[in-house]
Design an enzyme around this catalytic site. Sequence first.
Site, PDB file in Angstrom:
ATOM      1  N   LYS A  24       0.440  -1.478  -0.152  1.00 48.01           N
ATOM      2  CA  LYS A  24       0.047   0.172  -0.121  1.00 48.01           C
ATOM      3  C   LYS A  24       1.104   1.376  -0.267  1.00 48.01           C
ATOM      4  CE  LYS A  24      -4.185   2.126   2.761  1.00 48.01           C
ATOM      5  NZ  LYS A  24      -4.806   2.474   3.864  1.00 48.01           N
ATOM      6  N   LYS A  42      -1.574  -1.152  -3.828  1.00 50.13           N
ATOM      7  CA  LYS A  42      -3.113  -0.741  -3.714  1.00 50.13           C
ATOM      8  C   LYS A  42      -2.321   1.223  -3.446  1.00 50.13           C
ATOM      9  CE  LYS A  42      -6.200   2.010  -1.265  1.00 50.13           C
ATOM     10  NZ  LYS A  42      -7.218   1.686   0.483  1.00 50.13           N
TER      11      LYS A  42
END
Length: 338
Positions: free
Chosen positions: A208, A262
């Site tokens: 992320k 992400k």
Amino acid sequence: MTQSSREKADLDFLAGKRLRRTRQSGWSRAMVQETDLTARDLILPLFILDGENQREQIATMPGVERLSIDLAVEVAKTARDLGIPALALFPCTQNDRRTEDGAESYNPDNLMCRALRAIKAAVPDIGLVADVALDPYTSHGHDGLMDGDTILNDESIAVLVKQALNQAKAGADIIAPSDMMDGRIGALREALDANGFENVILLSYAAKFASAFYGPFRDAVGSGARLKGDKKTYQLEPFNREEALREVEQDLLEAADWVMVKPGMAYLDIVREVKDQFDVPVFAYQVSGEYAQIEFAAAAGALDRQAAMMESLIAFKRAGCSGILTYFALDAARLLKS
């Protein structure tokens, strides 16, 4: 035959090879299509709001709303009927329940848990993904506990464990930690197993990145205006590819079942490397800013919304995704069904 004559023969062969032949007809293109996209590849994120029969448009995410639990249940039924296998839930916690310590995250009657119970009761055959992070519950908007300006790692994990157990008891099928604290996957797996939740899947937001594309999401869950500073001490630096792969490896060693990259569209190279290196289920999140840029560009007449939507989702599958979290899930599933 000499090397030069072989090379000439190869060139003569290639000169007669027309790669466009297979692209001349729809049926021939379909026969050699290398990537498939179906509704089964999609996960629909839902923003949950307190109250009944309540909906709020999110200005920075055209077409996306915060929904009260009763309306979210109806969307869940629609998603199931379209063949979408899972929903990812994100609560917009009431302002008076956001605190420095994020204690609302492990309240068994919090917004997330009420939504999990209601949707699971009404639509038992759809998977429910529960986000594990403290930003929807803290007054400072960070994913962990704070001491001054420092994000506390181990102290945050202790709260995340309580949050995850709370969600599992409420009916979550997939626990998805998005906080990026070191060691949280191992701690969560141990706690889930010790409390009878051995079959709950751990989907780690393993790679992320500290991205500019999260802005509309933070508006949606109400954490953006609260955020003190940034999240660069725990989210990944966008410049770093090898560090992302180390994060994924560490989470797999700690028993993550699936891993997430992400944002998605700006990091498809990471998706492909994770798939190639580890050969595990890899998911990606087409995040709020990536969704919004397509919507706003289409509204301005700069591109074809439907074509851009589908092309972006195909790119995720081509890169190696097992599943895609996308706000386009309902529209894409309808199009695929038709």
